[in-house]
Design a protein around this motif. Structure first.
Motif, PDB file in Angstrom:
ATOM      1  N   PHE A   1       0.833  -1.217   0.000  1.00  0.00           N
ATOM      2  CA  PHE A   1       0.000   0.000   0.000  1.00  0.00           C
ATOM      3  C   PHE A   1       0.862   1.260   0.000  1.00  0.00           C
ATOM      4  O   PHE A   1       0.445   2.307  -0.478  1.00  0.00           O
ATOM      5  CB  PHE A   1      -0.921   0.029   1.221  1.00  0.00           C
ATOM      6  CG  PHE A   1      -1.832  -1.162   1.325  1.00  0.00           C
ATOM      7  CD1 PHE A   1      -2.729  -1.461   0.304  1.00  0.00           C
ATOM      8  CD2 PHE A   1      -1.800  -1.996   2.441  1.00  0.00           C
ATOM      9  CE1 PHE A   1      -3.575  -2.561   0.391  1.00  0.00           C
ATOM     10  CE2 PHE A   1      -2.627  -3.093   2.537  1.00  0.00           C
ATOM     11  CZ  PHE A   1      -3.516  -3.386   1.514  1.00  0.00           C
ATOM     12  N   VAL A   2       2.056   1.135   0.587  1.00  0.00           N
ATOM     13  CA  VAL A   2       2.949   2.294   0.692  1.00  0.00           C
ATOM     14  C   VAL A   2       3.589   2.590  -0.659  1.00  0.00           C
ATOM     15  O   VAL A   2       3.819   3.750  -1.025  1.00  0.00           O
ATOM     16  CB  VAL A   2       4.038   2.032   1.763  1.00  0.00           C
ATOM     17  CG1 VAL A   2       5.063   3.151   1.797  1.00  0.00           C
ATOM     18  CG2 VAL A   2       3.385   1.848   3.130  1.00  0.00           C
TER      19      VAL A   2
ATOM     20  N   VAL B   1       0.537   3.033  14.531  1.00  0.00           N
ATOM     21  CA  VAL B   1       0.619   2.623  13.132  1.00  0.00           C
ATOM     22  C   VAL B   1       2.033   2.854  12.588  1.00  0.00           C
ATOM     23  O   VAL B   1       2.613   3.920  12.790  1.00  0.00           O
ATOM     24  CB  VAL B   1      -0.417   3.385  12.276  1.00  0.00           C
ATOM     25  CG1 VAL B   1      -0.296   2.976  10.815  1.00  0.00           C
ATOM     26  CG2 VAL B   1      -1.835   3.109  12.779  1.00  0.00           C
ATOM     27  N   VAL B   2       2.569   1.829  11.945  1.00  0.00           N
ATOM     28  CA  VAL B   2       3.880   1.908  11.303  1.00  0.00           C
ATOM     29  C   VAL B   2       3.699   1.656   9.817  1.00  0.00           C
ATOM     30  O   VAL B   2       3.002   0.728   9.439  1.00  0.00           O
ATOM     31  CB  VAL B   2       4.837   0.789  11.802  1.00  0.00           C
ATOM     32  CG1 VAL B   2       6.235   1.010  11.278  1.00  0.00           C
ATOM     33  CG2 VAL B   2       4.823   0.699  13.299  1.00  0.00           C
ATOM     34  N   ALA B   3       4.319   2.471   8.990  1.00  0.00           N
ATOM     35  CA  ALA B   3       4.305   2.214   7.554  1.00  0.00           C
ATOM     36  C   ALA B   3       5.570   1.449   7.183  1.00  0.00           C
ATOM     37  O   ALA B   3       6.671   1.846   7.542  1.00  0.00           O
ATOM     38  CB  ALA B   3       4.229   3.517   6.790  1.00  0.00           C
ATOM     39  N   GLU B   4       5.381   0.336   6.479  1.00  0.00           N
ATOM     40  CA  GLU B   4       6.518  -0.480   6.049  1.00  0.00           C
ATOM     41  C   GLU B   4       6.935  -0.106   4.634  1.00  0.00           C
ATOM     42  O   GLU B   4       6.123   0.369   3.846  1.00  0.00           O
ATOM     43  CB  GLU B   4       6.112  -1.955   5.987  1.00  0.00           C
ATOM     44  CG  GLU B   4       5.796  -2.612   7.292  1.00  0.00           C
ATOM     45  CD  GLU B   4       5.740  -4.126   7.105  1.00  0.00           C
ATOM     46  OE1 GLU B   4       6.786  -4.764   7.262  1.00  0.00           O
ATOM     47  OE2 GLU B   4       4.671  -4.663   6.768  1.00  0.00           O
ATOM     48  N   GLY B   5       8.182  -0.347   4.310  1.00  0.00           N
ATOM     49  CA  GLY B   5       8.650  -0.212   2.933  1.00  0.00           C
ATOM     50  C   GLY B   5       8.696   1.221   2.433  1.00  0.00           C
ATOM     51  O   GLY B   5       8.466   1.479   1.245  1.00  0.00           O
ATOM     52  N   VAL B   6       8.996   2.146   3.327  1.00  0.00           N
ATOM     53  CA  VAL B   6       9.106   3.559   2.914  1.00  0.00           C
ATOM     54  C   VAL B   6      10.470   3.768   2.254  1.00  0.00           C
ATOM     55  O   VAL B   6      11.505   3.594   2.889  1.00  0.00           O
ATOM     56  CB  VAL B   6       8.929   4.512   4.119  1.00  0.00           C
ATOM     57  CG1 VAL B   6       9.142   5.958   3.704  1.00  0.00           C
ATOM     58  CG2 VAL B   6       7.550   4.318   4.727  1.00  0.00           C
ATOM     59  N   GLU B   7      10.429   4.101   0.969  1.00  0.00           N
ATOM     60  CA  GLU B   7      11.680   4.210   0.207  1.00  0.00           C
ATOM     61  C   GLU B   7      12.020   5.634  -0.181  1.00  0.00           C
ATOM     62  O   GLU B   7      13.181   5.936  -0.468  1.00  0.00           O
ATOM     63  CB  GLU B   7      11.592   3.334  -1.054  1.00  0.00           C
ATOM     64  CG  GLU B   7      11.480   1.840  -0.736  1.00  0.00           C
ATOM     65  CD  GLU B   7      11.492   0.964  -1.976  1.00  0.00           C
ATOM     66  OE1 GLU B   7      11.422   1.501  -3.108  1.00  0.00           O
ATOM     67  OE2 GLU B   7      11.567  -0.269  -1.801  1.00  0.00           O
TER      68      GLU B   7
END
Ligand code: C2E
Ligand code: MG
Ligand code: MG
Ligand code: MG
Length: 291
Positions: free
Chosen positions: A205-206, A233-239
């Motif tokens: 989703f990120v 809430v933690v957002a994964e895969g933030v590039e």
């Protein structure tokens, strides 16, 4: 399908077995060797506070480098280990490394949370809580500095028993996170009755941020729901910085991703934490480093 019968022996072998299956067996065999041969490692990926930029925790991620296959991705061998049951052994090893490492962080002046992935089969072991309690005591890690990452699937199986187990763990002070949130088949109802402390928004989703309307709507909805229910809430895969900024604007609590750092060997992660902050007299706990 190959099903294991006891200690490393397979129930049947057929000469026409295809290459795929054969290489699966080779891989499975190599995986069992890897632990004894010390070819496994646990890496640590920082979780970062959106508000302060401080590292507040780290996810433990298993790494395997095989002399024949090279670096084998967990996405490949974890499912294999789950099918064969070997994940119970593997998971216990990862848990021990992670708990020991987190205890070392405290001694280095950085009391931050270590987050460990737990597969369904591990979590269903009758003595899971007992063993975990003992491990925490042995390494003198406060349970509040351990977080378990569970998938939604776990919550579907043996619901009543798992529910009791979750409450037991929460009672100890251990944090519970739902990994890959939004990708499972479970209903949202469990968020009301289970002691869930954190949702990890799946990286699928990120990835679409900021342009994809659907992803933006989903991420924003998860963040709002978390806020309303007092679940972090933690957002994964933030590039990218743009993704981070969008998430910050949505008031997502934390992020994790290559933008800050990938999973790092224990030593490199310790350097990232930096030297302990010298505490003035009477101030016991140093704060995590700020970016
Ligand atoms: P996960 O728990 O959702 O872990 C996050 C995965 O995303 C990790 O992949 C991590 O390296 C990767 N990642 C982190 N930031 C970024 C980013 O910015 N971009 C991209 N493209 N990827 C990013 P990894 O280490 O390959 O692990 C894959 C999966 O294998 C994990 O997904 C988890 O489900 C499983 N796994 C890893 N270690 C363990 C373990 O010790 N035990 C169990 N049971 N499962 C594990
Ligand atoms: Mg995870
Ligand atoms: Mg995940
Ligand atoms: Mg995953």
């Amino acid at each position: 399908q190959v099903k294991e019968r006891g200690r490393g022996s397979y129930g049947f072998y057929q000469p026409q077995m295809n290459a795929n299956l054969l290489s699966r067996m080779k891989l499975e065999h190599a995986m069992r060797q890897a632990l004894g041969e010390q070819r496994l490692a646990v890496h640590y990926q920082p979780q970062v506070s959106m508000e302060t930029g401080a590292i507040t925790g780290a996810e433990a991620l298993i790494r395997w480098t095989d002399p024949e296959f090279g670096a084998v991705s967990p996405g490949m061998f974890i499912p294999l280990a789950e099918e064969s049951g070997y994940i119970v052994t593997l998971g216990a090893w990862v848990m021990e490394q992670a708990v020991r490492e987190a205890a070392a962080w405290i001694h280095g002046g950085h009391p931050i949370v270590v987050s460990v992935n737990v597969s369904a089969l591990e979590f269903r072991q009758p003595d899971f809580v007992e063993r975990l309690t003992r491990l925490l005591a042995v390494h003198q890690l406060p349970p509040t500095l351990l977080e378990l990452e569970l998938t939604e699937t776990i919550l579907l199986q043996d619901a009543a028993e798992m529910e009791q187990r979750l409450h037991e763990l929460a009672g100890l002070g251990v944090s519970l996170a739902i990994d890959d949130f939004g990708t499972g088949y479970s209903s949202l109802a469990y968020l009301k009755k289970l002691p869930i402390h954190k949702l990890k928004i799946d990286q699928s989703f990120v990835r679409g941020l900021p342009d994809d309307d659907g992803d933006r709507a989903i991420v924003s909805a998860i963040v709002s729901m978390g806020r309303a229910m007092r679940i972090e809430v933690v957002a994964e895969g933030v590039e990218t910085e743009v993704q981070r900024a969008v998430l910050a604007q949505m008031q997502c609590d934390h992020y994790q991703g290559f933008l800050r750092a990938p999973g790092l060997p224990a030593e490199d992660f310790r350097s990232l934490l930096g030297r302990p902050v010298a505490a003035p007299p009477g101030v016991p706990a140093p704060q995590p480093v700020v970016a």
